[in-house]
Write a protein that holds these residues in place. Structure first.
Motif, PDB file in Angstrom:
ATOM      1  N   LEU A 214      34.482  36.542  30.278  1.00  0.00           N
ATOM      2  CA  LEU A 214      35.354  37.656  30.667  1.00  0.00           C
ATOM      3  C   LEU A 214      34.566  38.874  31.140  1.00  0.00           C
ATOM      4  O   LEU A 214      35.156  39.923  31.396  1.00  0.00           O
ATOM      5  CB  LEU A 214      36.244  38.068  29.488  1.00  0.00           C
ATOM      6  CG  LEU A 214      37.082  36.984  28.832  1.00  0.00           C
ATOM      7  CD1 LEU A 214      37.949  37.582  27.719  1.00  0.00           C
ATOM      8  CD2 LEU A 214      37.942  36.253  29.852  1.00  0.00           C
ATOM      9  N   ALA A 215      33.264  38.743  31.275  1.00  0.00           N
ATOM     10  CA  ALA A 215      32.415  39.911  31.498  1.00  0.00           C
ATOM     11  C   ALA A 215      32.614  40.597  32.840  1.00  0.00           C
ATOM     12  O   ALA A 215      32.205  41.744  33.004  1.00  0.00           O
ATOM     13  CB  ALA A 215      30.941  39.534  31.338  1.00  0.00           C
ATOM     14  N   ASP A 216      33.239  39.931  33.792  1.00  0.00           N
ATOM     15  CA  ASP A 216      33.499  40.583  35.072  1.00  0.00           C
ATOM     16  C   ASP A 216      34.985  40.911  35.239  1.00  0.00           C
ATOM     17  O   ASP A 216      35.463  41.095  36.358  1.00  0.00           O
ATOM     18  CB  ASP A 216      33.026  39.707  36.234  1.00  0.00           C
ATOM     19  CG  ASP A 216      32.754  40.533  37.498  1.00  0.00           C
ATOM     20  OD1 ASP A 216      32.524  41.757  37.373  1.00  0.00           O
ATOM     21  OD2 ASP A 216      32.790  39.963  38.605  1.00  0.00           O
ATOM     22  N   LEU A 217      35.685  41.007  34.114  1.00  0.00           N
ATOM     23  CA  LEU A 217      37.086  41.415  34.117  1.00  0.00           C
ATOM     24  C   LEU A 217      37.255  42.670  33.273  1.00  0.00           C
ATOM     25  O   LEU A 217      36.800  42.720  32.118  1.00  0.00           O
ATOM     26  CB  LEU A 217      37.976  40.304  33.529  1.00  0.00           C
ATOM     27  CG  LEU A 217      38.105  39.002  34.320  1.00  0.00           C
ATOM     28  CD1 LEU A 217      38.884  37.979  33.496  1.00  0.00           C
ATOM     29  CD2 LEU A 217      38.782  39.246  35.666  1.00  0.00           C
ATOM     30  N   TYR A 218      37.907  43.677  33.832  1.00  0.00           N
ATOM     31  CA  TYR A 218      38.252  44.853  33.047  1.00  0.00           C
ATOM     32  C   TYR A 218      39.312  44.485  32.006  1.00  0.00           C
ATOM     33  O   TYR A 218      39.997  43.460  32.123  1.00  0.00           O
ATOM     34  CB  TYR A 218      38.793  45.956  33.954  1.00  0.00           C
ATOM     35  CG  TYR A 218      37.789  46.565  34.889  1.00  0.00           C
ATOM     36  CD1 TYR A 218      36.759  47.373  34.411  1.00  0.00           C
ATOM     37  CD2 TYR A 218      37.876  46.356  36.262  1.00  0.00           C
ATOM     38  CE1 TYR A 218      35.844  47.946  35.269  1.00  0.00           C
ATOM     39  CE2 TYR A 218      36.962  46.926  37.133  1.00  0.00           C
ATOM     40  CZ  TYR A 218      35.947  47.719  36.634  1.00  0.00           C
ATOM     41  OH  TYR A 218      35.035  48.275  37.492  1.00  0.00           O
ATOM     42  N   LYS A 219      39.455  45.331  31.006  1.00  0.00           N
ATOM     43  CA  LYS A 219      40.424  45.071  29.936  1.00  0.00           C
ATOM     44  C   LYS A 219      41.836  44.842  30.498  1.00  0.00           C
ATOM     45  O   LYS A 219      42.538  43.925  30.066  1.00  0.00           O
ATOM     46  CB  LYS A 219      40.444  46.252  28.970  1.00  0.00           C
ATOM     47  CG  LYS A 219      41.371  46.072  27.771  1.00  0.00           C
ATOM     48  CD  LYS A 219      40.763  45.128  26.755  1.00  0.00           C
ATOM     49  CE  LYS A 219      41.490  45.179  25.435  1.00  0.00           C
ATOM     50  NZ  LYS A 219      40.786  44.451  24.372  1.00  0.00           N
ATOM     51  N   THR A 220      42.249  45.668  31.428  1.00  0.00           N
ATOM     52  CA  THR A 220      43.593  45.519  31.990  1.00  0.00           C
ATOM     53  C   THR A 220      43.734  44.209  32.749  1.00  0.00           C
ATOM     54  O   THR A 220      44.831  43.652  32.838  1.00  0.00           O
ATOM     55  CB  THR A 220      43.924  46.701  32.911  1.00  0.00           C
ATOM     56  OG1 THR A 220      42.847  46.896  33.851  1.00  0.00           O
ATOM     57  CG2 THR A 220      44.091  47.986  32.111  1.00  0.00           C
ATOM     58  N   GLN A 221      42.644  43.696  33.295  1.00  0.00           N
ATOM     59  CA  GLN A 221      42.679  42.413  33.984  1.00  0.00           C
ATOM     60  C   GLN A 221      42.744  41.252  32.988  1.00  0.00           C
ATOM     61  O   GLN A 221      43.367  40.222  33.269  1.00  0.00           O
ATOM     62  CB  GLN A 221      41.464  42.275  34.903  1.00  0.00           C
ATOM     63  CG  GLN A 221      41.464  43.285  36.046  1.00  0.00           C
ATOM     64  CD  GLN A 221      40.191  43.270  36.859  1.00  0.00           C
ATOM     65  OE1 GLN A 221      39.097  43.075  36.324  1.00  0.00           O
ATOM     66  NE2 GLN A 221      40.304  43.476  38.164  1.00  0.00           N
ATOM     67  N   VAL A 222      42.099  41.428  31.839  1.00  0.00           N
ATOM     68  CA  VAL A 222      42.197  40.408  30.790  1.00  0.00           C
ATOM     69  C   VAL A 222      43.648  40.276  30.329  1.00  0.00           C
ATOM     70  O   VAL A 222      44.140  39.173  30.062  1.00  0.00           O
ATOM     71  CB  VAL A 222      41.273  40.742  29.599  1.00  0.00           C
ATOM     72  CG1 VAL A 222      41.445  39.715  28.476  1.00  0.00           C
ATOM     73  CG2 VAL A 222      39.815  40.785  30.035  1.00  0.00           C
ATOM     74  N   ARG A 223      44.360  41.404  30.268  1.00  0.00           N
ATOM     75  CA  ARG A 223      45.782  41.347  29.896  1.00  0.00           C
ATOM     76  C   ARG A 223      46.582  40.532  30.916  1.00  0.00           C
ATOM     77  O   ARG A 223      47.469  39.763  30.554  1.00  0.00           O
ATOM     78  CB  ARG A 223      46.358  42.762  29.795  1.00  0.00           C
ATOM     79  CG  ARG A 223      45.895  43.541  28.578  1.00  0.00           C
ATOM     80  CD  ARG A 223      46.807  44.732  28.320  1.00  0.00           C
ATOM     81  NE  ARG A 223      46.263  45.575  27.258  1.00  0.00           N
ATOM     82  CZ  ARG A 223      45.847  46.814  27.405  1.00  0.00           C
ATOM     83  NH1 ARG A 223      45.901  47.389  28.599  1.00  0.00           N
ATOM     84  NH2 ARG A 223      45.379  47.509  26.385  1.00  0.00           N
ATOM     85  N   GLN A 224      46.267  40.722  32.193  1.00  0.00           N
ATOM     86  CA  GLN A 224      46.955  39.941  33.224  1.00  0.00           C
ATOM     87  C   GLN A 224      46.712  38.444  33.018  1.00  0.00           C
ATOM     88  O   GLN A 224      47.626  37.621  33.136  1.00  0.00           O
ATOM     89  CB  GLN A 224      46.471  40.353  34.617  1.00  0.00           C
ATOM     90  CG  GLN A 224      46.797  41.786  35.015  1.00  0.00           C
ATOM     91  CD  GLN A 224      46.145  42.159  36.334  1.00  0.00           C
ATOM     92  OE1 GLN A 224      46.278  41.462  37.349  1.00  0.00           O
ATOM     93  NE2 GLN A 224      45.422  43.267  36.344  1.00  0.00           N
ATOM     94  N   LEU A 225      45.484  38.100  32.701  1.00  0.00           N
ATOM     95  CA  LEU A 225      45.134  36.701  32.495  1.00  0.00           C
ATOM     96  C   LEU A 225      45.832  36.150  31.248  1.00  0.00           C
ATOM     97  O   LEU A 225      46.268  34.993  31.236  1.00  0.00           O
ATOM     98  CB  LEU A 225      43.614  36.576  32.375  1.00  0.00           C
ATOM     99  CG  LEU A 225      43.015  35.170  32.379  1.00  0.00           C
ATOM    100  CD1 LEU A 225      43.461  34.382  33.606  1.00  0.00           C
ATOM    101  CD2 LEU A 225      41.492  35.256  32.316  1.00  0.00           C
ATOM    102  N   ALA A 226      45.946  36.985  30.218  1.00  0.00           N
ATOM    103  CA  ALA A 226      46.602  36.555  28.977  1.00  0.00           C
ATOM    104  C   ALA A 226      48.072  36.199  29.232  1.00  0.00           C
ATOM    105  O   ALA A 226      48.589  35.215  28.688  1.00  0.00           O
ATOM    106  CB  ALA A 226      46.499  37.648  27.927  1.00  0.00           C
ATOM    107  N   ARG A 227      48.747  37.008  30.058  1.00  0.00           N
ATOM    108  CA  ARG A 227      50.141  36.707  30.384  1.00  0.00           C
ATOM    109  C   ARG A 227      50.241  35.380  31.134  1.00  0.00           C
ATOM    110  O   ARG A 227      51.137  34.570  30.879  1.00  0.00           O
ATOM    111  CB  ARG A 227      50.728  37.852  31.214  1.00  0.00           C
ATOM    112  CG  ARG A 227      50.839  39.175  30.464  1.00  0.00           C
ATOM    113  CD  ARG A 227      51.602  40.219  31.273  1.00  0.00           C
ATOM    114  NE  ARG A 227      51.554  41.511  30.617  1.00  0.00           N
ATOM    115  CZ  ARG A 227      50.719  42.484  30.931  1.00  0.00           C
ATOM    116  NH1 ARG A 227      49.835  42.301  31.917  1.00  0.00           N
ATOM    117  NH2 ARG A 227      50.731  43.637  30.287  1.00  0.00           N
ATOM    118  N   HIS A 228      49.320  35.172  32.047  1.00  0.00           N
ATOM    119  CA  HIS A 228      49.301  33.924  32.820  1.00  0.00           C
ATOM    120  C   HIS A 228      49.104  32.719  31.902  1.00  0.00           C
ATOM    121  O   HIS A 228      49.689  31.652  32.128  1.00  0.00           O
ATOM    122  CB  HIS A 228      48.184  33.999  33.861  1.00  0.00           C
ATOM    123  CG  HIS A 228      47.870  32.701  34.524  1.00  0.00           C
ATOM    124  ND1 HIS A 228      48.688  32.130  35.488  1.00  0.00           N
ATOM    125  CD2 HIS A 228      46.816  31.837  34.363  1.00  0.00           C
ATOM    126  CE1 HIS A 228      48.161  30.995  35.895  1.00  0.00           C
ATOM    127  NE2 HIS A 228      47.034  30.781  35.235  1.00  0.00           N
TER     128      HIS A 228
END
Length: 284
Positions: free
Chosen positions: A168-182
């Motif tokens: 996850l090192a090239d994803l910002y926190k808000t982007q990790v949230r997007q991935l979590a929803r997916h």
């Protein structure tokens, strides 16, 4: 606008495929049997566990929940166990309380009021347990730090900052949230207040002094080489806030590099390159 929130939108299906390939390829290249993922019941570790299980198969991943008595909530333990079950992963619960108490009692200068030093002991104890399992089971430690944490130095050096892979090192926190929803993770985990869980009342955003939604845009400006003044003007926030974030990135650079080595010979090797994660970024 250069720093529109839309700039942080990801294609979650594409990102998922890239991460799954990355995890699978790296574990295979290392000749190891699978992955170890430390879980907390929070967003980042849940996403990392889900991706690791999808990449390797749940039977090749071991999750570790390492609570501390009187601090880790039962709901966090339950959430971690639920995500492990969702993806067919065995999760061991290892109570770190006796270990950290033994370390504190052995330290002549231990000060319980020094929350950061004491808290970092906990993170490093968890790292030791991660690597015990990795050695014992022939697996690779898969870390869950994201770009927001790594750039701001919001992690413990040789604690949660120690892993063999950071998917996850090239994803910002808000982007990790997007991935979590997916990935279909439970909503309560996605919306949970982020915390390292090192002392009572601790929260990421409380320590950082800024919400992730704003922090990620400031860091995006830093990555794009913008000045403090330009970022502050575009986001409509104070110059001091932006300067403080840029300073955090600068001051924490030592946490993102390998230990420096004094060159005493002309022989070429990988040692002492001093390479860092995250580059040099913007102007302060």
């Amino acid at each position: 606008m250069m720093l529109d929130p839309r700039a942080l939108r990801i294609d979650p299906s594409f990102v998922e495929r890239r991460i799954l390939d990355f995890i699978s390829e790296q574990v295979s290249a290392a000749g190891l049997k699978g992955g170890i993922v430390a879980v907390s019941g929070g967003l980042d570790s849940s996403v990392t566990l889900a991706l690791s299980a999808k990449a390797l198969g749940g039977n090749r991943v071991r999750a570790l929940m390492m609570p501390e008595q009187g601090l880790t909530s039962e709901s966090d333990i339950t959430d971690a166990l639920e995500v492990a079950e969702m993806f067919g992963v065995t999760c061991d619960v290892v109570d770190i309380t006796p270990v950290i108490r033994a370390i504190y009692s052995a330290l002549p200068n231990y000060d319980p009021q020094d929350l950061i030093s004491a808290g970092n002991v906990k993170a490093r104890v968890r790292m030791i347990i991660n690597y015990y399992y990795a050695n014992r089971l022939g697996k690779m430690v898969i870390g869950s730090s994201n770009k927001s944490e790594l750039l701001t130095g919001y992690f413990t050096k040789y604690g949660d900052g120690a892993a063999d892979l950071f998917p996850l090192a090239d994803l910002y926190k808000t982007q990790v949230r997007q991935l979590a929803r997916h990935l279909g993770l439970p909503r309560r985990i996605i919306e949970k207040v982020p915390t390292a869980g090192l002392w009572p009342g601790q929260s990421d955003e409380g320590e950082l002094g800024v919400k992730y939604e704003l922090l990620d845009l400031i860091l995006l400006g830093w990555e794009r080489g913008m000045s403090v003044e330009s970022v502050a003007e575009e986001l409509g926030v104070g110059v001091e806030l932006v300067r403080g974030v840029f300073e955090r990135v600068r001051r924490s650079r030592h946490k993102r590099v390998f230990p420096l080595i004094l060159r005493l010979s002309s022989n070429k090797s990988e040692l002492g390159s001093g390479s860092s994660w995250g580059g040099e970024g913007g102007r302060s």
